[in-house]
Design a protein around this motif. Sequence first.
Motif, PDB file in Angstrom:
ATOM      1  N   GLY A 286      -1.497   1.851 -27.082  1.00 62.10           N
ATOM      2  CA  GLY A 286      -1.118   0.532 -27.583  1.00 62.10           C
ATOM      3  C   GLY A 286       0.291   0.022 -27.341  1.00 62.10           C
ATOM      4  O   GLY A 286       0.423  -0.879 -26.798  1.00 62.10           O
ATOM      5  N   GLY A 287       1.096   0.954 -27.548  1.00 63.75           N
ATOM      6  CA  GLY A 287       2.487   0.738 -27.264  1.00 63.75           C
ATOM      7  C   GLY A 287       2.845   0.390 -25.566  1.00 63.75           C
ATOM      8  O   GLY A 287       3.313  -0.636 -25.538  1.00 63.75           O
ATOM      9  N   ALA A 288       2.119   1.124 -24.828  1.00 61.94           N
ATOM     10  CA  ALA A 288       2.541   0.791 -23.540  1.00 61.94           C
ATOM     11  C   ALA A 288       1.933  -0.237 -23.053  1.00 61.94           C
ATOM     12  O   ALA A 288       2.541  -1.318 -22.271  1.00 61.94           O
ATOM     13  CB  ALA A 288       1.951   1.798 -22.564  1.00 61.94           C
ATOM     14  N   SER A 289       0.557  -0.730 -23.392  1.00 62.68           N
ATOM     15  CA  SER A 289      -0.022  -1.997 -23.119  1.00 62.68           C
ATOM     16  C   SER A 289       0.720  -3.192 -23.855  1.00 62.68           C
ATOM     17  O   SER A 289       0.715  -4.213 -23.011  1.00 62.68           O
ATOM     18  CB  SER A 289      -1.415  -2.070 -23.396  1.00 62.68           C
ATOM     19  OG  SER A 289      -1.831  -2.001 -24.835  1.00 62.68           O
ATOM     20  N   VAL A 290       1.018  -3.111 -24.938  1.00 62.01           N
ATOM     21  CA  VAL A 290       1.778  -4.233 -25.290  1.00 62.01           C
ATOM     22  C   VAL A 290       3.041  -4.549 -24.620  1.00 62.01           C
ATOM     23  O   VAL A 290       3.363  -5.574 -24.609  1.00 62.01           O
ATOM     24  CB  VAL A 290       1.691  -3.830 -26.867  1.00 62.01           C
ATOM     25  CG1 VAL A 290       2.830  -5.283 -27.568  1.00 62.01           C
ATOM     26  CG2 VAL A 290       0.485  -4.144 -27.657  1.00 62.01           C
TER      27      VAL A 290
ATOM     28  N   THR B  21      -8.526   3.785 -31.800  1.00 60.94           N
ATOM     29  CA  THR B  21      -8.574   3.593 -33.109  1.00 60.94           C
ATOM     30  C   THR B  21      -7.385   2.729 -33.456  1.00 60.94           C
ATOM     31  O   THR B  21      -6.532   2.406 -32.770  1.00 60.94           O
ATOM     32  CB  THR B  21      -8.276   4.879 -33.956  1.00 60.94           C
ATOM     33  OG1 THR B  21      -7.191   5.566 -33.452  1.00 60.94           O
ATOM     34  CG2 THR B  21      -9.482   5.930 -33.762  1.00 60.94           C
ATOM     35  N   PRO B  22      -7.858   1.567 -34.388  1.00 59.65           N
ATOM     36  CA  PRO B  22      -6.756   0.791 -34.728  1.00 59.65           C
ATOM     37  C   PRO B  22      -5.318   1.305 -35.004  1.00 59.65           C
ATOM     38  O   PRO B  22      -4.302   0.658 -34.948  1.00 59.65           O
ATOM     39  CB  PRO B  22      -7.262  -0.209 -35.879  1.00 59.65           C
ATOM     40  CG  PRO B  22      -9.012  -0.125 -35.637  1.00 59.65           C
ATOM     41  CD  PRO B  22      -9.065   1.378 -34.988  1.00 59.65           C
ATOM     42  N   GLY B  23      -5.482   2.319 -35.990  1.00 63.02           N
ATOM     43  CA  GLY B  23      -4.275   2.989 -36.494  1.00 63.02           C
ATOM     44  C   GLY B  23      -3.381   3.491 -35.462  1.00 63.02           C
ATOM     45  O   GLY B  23      -2.061   3.207 -35.380  1.00 63.02           O
ATOM     46  N   ALA B  24      -3.966   4.337 -34.421  1.00 69.43           N
ATOM     47  CA  ALA B  24      -3.362   4.892 -33.330  1.00 69.43           C
ATOM     48  C   ALA B  24      -2.718   3.481 -32.465  1.00 69.43           C
ATOM     49  O   ALA B  24      -1.382   3.954 -32.107  1.00 69.43           O
ATOM     50  CB  ALA B  24      -4.118   5.633 -32.430  1.00 69.43           C
ATOM     51  N   TYR B  25      -3.466   2.733 -32.115  1.00 68.99           N
ATOM     52  CA  TYR B  25      -2.909   1.523 -31.341  1.00 68.99           C
ATOM     53  C   TYR B  25      -1.648   0.728 -31.896  1.00 68.99           C
ATOM     54  O   TYR B  25      -0.725   0.525 -31.447  1.00 68.99           O
ATOM     55  CB  TYR B  25      -3.990   0.446 -31.409  1.00 68.99           C
ATOM     56  CG  TYR B  25      -3.926  -0.535 -30.033  1.00 68.99           C
ATOM     57  CD1 TYR B  25      -4.187  -0.552 -28.870  1.00 68.99           C
ATOM     58  CD2 TYR B  25      -3.175  -1.718 -30.540  1.00 68.99           C
ATOM     59  CE1 TYR B  25      -4.032  -1.311 -28.123  1.00 68.99           C
ATOM     60  CE2 TYR B  25      -2.888  -2.683 -29.515  1.00 68.99           C
ATOM     61  CZ  TYR B  25      -3.298  -2.406 -28.186  1.00 68.99           C
ATOM     62  OH  TYR B  25      -3.129  -3.304 -27.222  1.00 68.99           O
TER      63      TYR B  25
ATOM     64  N   SER C 197       1.563   3.626 -32.211  1.00 70.15           N
ATOM     65  CA  SER C 197       2.026   3.754 -30.844  1.00 70.15           C
ATOM     66  C   SER C 197       2.966   2.348 -30.547  1.00 70.15           C
ATOM     67  O   SER C 197       4.102   2.517 -30.070  1.00 70.15           O
ATOM     68  CB  SER C 197       1.048   3.867 -29.702  1.00 70.15           C
ATOM     69  OG  SER C 197       0.376   2.769 -29.750  1.00 70.15           O
ATOM     70  N   PHE C 198       2.381   1.329 -31.029  1.00 67.06           N
ATOM     71  CA  PHE C 198       3.074   0.027 -30.814  1.00 67.06           C
ATOM     72  C   PHE C 198       4.564   0.072 -31.539  1.00 67.06           C
ATOM     73  O   PHE C 198       5.484  -0.376 -30.958  1.00 67.06           O
ATOM     74  CB  PHE C 198       2.376  -1.244 -31.138  1.00 67.06           C
ATOM     75  CG  PHE C 198       3.099  -2.454 -31.275  1.00 67.06           C
ATOM     76  CD1 PHE C 198       3.627  -3.161 -30.102  1.00 67.06           C
ATOM     77  CD2 PHE C 198       3.150  -3.216 -32.452  1.00 67.06           C
ATOM     78  CE1 PHE C 198       4.306  -4.339 -29.856  1.00 67.06           C
ATOM     79  CE2 PHE C 198       4.071  -4.320 -32.506  1.00 67.06           C
ATOM     80  CZ  PHE C 198       4.583  -4.871 -31.222  1.00 67.06           C
ATOM     81  N   SER C 199       4.388   0.303 -32.815  1.00 63.64           N
ATOM     82  CA  SER C 199       5.522   0.220 -33.639  1.00 63.64           C
ATOM     83  C   SER C 199       6.504   1.424 -33.282  1.00 63.64           C
ATOM     84  O   SER C 199       7.811   1.338 -33.276  1.00 63.64           O
ATOM     85  CB  SER C 199       5.167   0.511 -35.209  1.00 63.64           C
ATOM     86  OG  SER C 199       4.586   1.798 -35.369  1.00 63.64           O
ATOM     87  N   ALA C 200       5.877   2.502 -32.580  1.00 66.51           N
ATOM     88  CA  ALA C 200       7.035   3.448 -32.208  1.00 66.51           C
ATOM     89  C   ALA C 200       7.808   3.255 -30.732  1.00 66.51           C
ATOM     90  O   ALA C 200       8.780   3.761 -30.759  1.00 66.51           O
ATOM     91  CB  ALA C 200       6.018   4.837 -32.049  1.00 66.51           C
ATOM     92  N   LEU C 201       7.107   2.425 -29.958  1.00 67.01           N
ATOM     93  CA  LEU C 201       7.846   2.133 -28.798  1.00 67.01           C
ATOM     94  C   LEU C 201       8.413   0.887 -28.355  1.00 67.01           C
ATOM     95  O   LEU C 201       9.206   0.662 -27.680  1.00 67.01           O
ATOM     96  CB  LEU C 201       6.589   2.352 -27.649  1.00 67.01           C
ATOM     97  CG  LEU C 201       6.211   3.761 -27.377  1.00 67.01           C
ATOM     98  CD1 LEU C 201       5.047   3.697 -26.302  1.00 67.01           C
ATOM     99  CD2 LEU C 201       7.169   4.899 -27.034  1.00 67.01           C
ATOM    100  N   ALA C 202       8.049  -0.280 -29.355  1.00 66.54           N
ATOM    101  CA  ALA C 202       8.366  -1.420 -29.332  1.00 66.54           C
ATOM    102  C   ALA C 202       9.636  -1.761 -30.145  1.00 66.54           C
ATOM    103  O   ALA C 202      10.051  -1.225 -31.068  1.00 66.54           O
ATOM    104  CB  ALA C 202       7.214  -2.481 -29.592  1.00 66.54           C
TER     105      ALA C 202
END
Length: 284
Positions: free
Chosen positions: A107-111, A200-204, A207-212
């Motif tokens: 999620g984080g990488a793609s976003v 899974t929505p939670g993992a997506y 990861s977005f909140s962790a990287l962005a």
Amino acid sequence: MSLDERASTGDGVEATGRRPGPRSSNAGGAKWLGPLRQTGQLFALALQVARAVFRRPFQFREFILQFWFVASVTILPAALVSIPFGAVIALQVGSLTQQLGAQSFTGGASVLAVIQQASPLIVALLIAGAGGSAICADLGSRKIREELDAMTVMGVSPVQRLVVPRVLATMSVAVLLNGMVSVVGTLGGYFFNIVLQGGTPGAYLQSFSALAQLPDLYISELKALIFGFIAGIVAAYRGLNPRGGPKGVGDAVNQSVVITFILLFFVNTVMTGIYLQIVPPKGG
């Protein structure tokens, strides 16, 4: 042999044989000076527009009309293009993370890829292809009908009256459209990652909140602003300098789109490199 005969035969041949040398060198210099001269004129127009923005009176009505026109021809294509763009990035990144065993970072990488790279480029390409080409054709048709010359004779600056509202319109639409494309592209990537790749929505979201981070959005909006300025300036420059009547206007439109695309990818590379050197990654 007399001096006159020598001048009319051997010496004359040598004299004529020596002349093409300087001509060929001058032709080669002119060949290189042409693009440099046009580049300088393009930068001069950009500086002239930047100064004219703060002059009065400001053509607010023209700005609103151009803003609405550029937005109307780019909103729907941008939304339609951003969905497959986000889907392709999400599927590609998801496939790579599965091979590496790092599905939690999909999620984080793609976003981040959508927000930092895909969204500004989509907006800029659509504005240059749809709005910029129309601006170039409009100004070019006014130029060959000598409307711009008539405005100059009457003491009205074509740059302040026509170019400035159009450039500001492309910049404003690019910034606002970039936010919409980022949201739509992110939702498209989220949907395809969850539905097609079993994420899974939670993992997506985690990861977005962790990287962005907020600077990622700032650089995206700054790119969109600069790309919109480049698209407007190049379209205006080619529209103000058509060659050869109506056919020259069509050639100017094609040239404006191609030149804008080249400049956009070059500027995007430079800005991305500077951003990655200045702004540290989150948690780094």
